[in-house]
Motif scaffolding. Structure first.
Motif, PDB file in Angstrom:
ATOM      1  N   GLN A  40       0.743  -0.880   0.005  1.00 34.61           N
ATOM      2  CA  GLN A  40      -0.416  -0.040  -0.270  1.00 34.61           C
ATOM      3  C   GLN A  40       0.803   1.080  -0.307  1.00 34.61           C
ATOM      4  N   ALA A  41       0.422   2.233  -0.824  1.00 33.02           N
ATOM      5  CA  ALA A  41       1.233   4.043  -1.440  1.00 33.02           C
ATOM      6  C   ALA A  41       1.622   4.259   0.761  1.00 33.02           C
ATOM      7  N   ARG A  42       2.248   5.062   1.417  1.00 33.06           N
ATOM      8  CA  ARG A  42       2.595   5.410   2.523  1.00 33.06           C
ATOM      9  C   ARG A  42       2.676   6.482   1.831  1.00 33.06           C
ATOM     10  N   ALA A  43       2.523   7.796   3.118  1.00 31.09           N
ATOM     11  CA  ALA A  43       2.274   9.082   2.661  1.00 31.09           C
ATOM     12  C   ALA A  43       3.203  10.034   2.653  1.00 31.09           C
ATOM     13  N   TYR A  44       4.323   9.733   2.593  1.00 29.50           N
ATOM     14  CA  TYR A  44       5.665   9.886   1.504  1.00 29.50           C
ATOM     15  C   TYR A  44       6.180   9.712   0.826  1.00 29.50           C
ATOM     16  N   ARG A  45       7.145  10.791   0.106  1.00 34.69           N
ATOM     17  CA  ARG A  45       7.652  10.813  -1.417  1.00 34.69           C
ATOM     18  C   ARG A  45       8.506  10.333  -0.710  1.00 34.69           C
TER      19      ARG A  45
END
Length: 116
Positions: free
Chosen positions: A73-78
């Motif tokens: 799942q995509a996390r809250a950072y890049r």
């Protein structure tokens, strides 16, 4: 090129266009980002504190979304790599080096292609 080869090439092209048209907008966006990630860009990432520019990274190839190891799942950072432009002059000066960076989804940033 003989007629049968041209006909097959045309059919393959039509099938590819139909397949792309059948994709949802999000799937088309993912394909576009994949192509851009593969080719890279000469990006600039600016980080703001309120309305003040506090950090700039230049020569950024791409910014990737962090994914969970187990769930994907995509996390809250890049994250990405770029040259930290310490004096904010949009030029790689002596002593300015390529660094790894991470930014939160909640960080005020602007990412754009370098005009230079």
């Amino acid at each position: 090129m003989n007629a049968s080869v041209r006909r097959v090439s045309l059919m393959v092209g039509v099938i590819a266009l139909l397949a792309l048209a059948a994709c949802t907008q999000e799937q088309q966006n993912q394909i576009s980002r994949g192509i851009q990630n593969w080719t890279g860009t000469n990006g600039v990432l600016e980080v703001y504190a309120g309305d003040k520019l506090v950090r700039r990274f230049i020569k950024v190839d791409k910014i990737s979304t962090a994914l969970g190891t187990d769930d994907g799942q995509a996390r809250a950072y890049r994250y990405g790599y770029g040259v930290l432009d310490e004096n904010l002059n949009m030029v790689v000066d002596a002593g300015e080096k390529k660094v790894y960076f991470e930014i939160s989804d909640y960080t005020n940033t602007v990412f754009f292609e370098s005009p230079r």
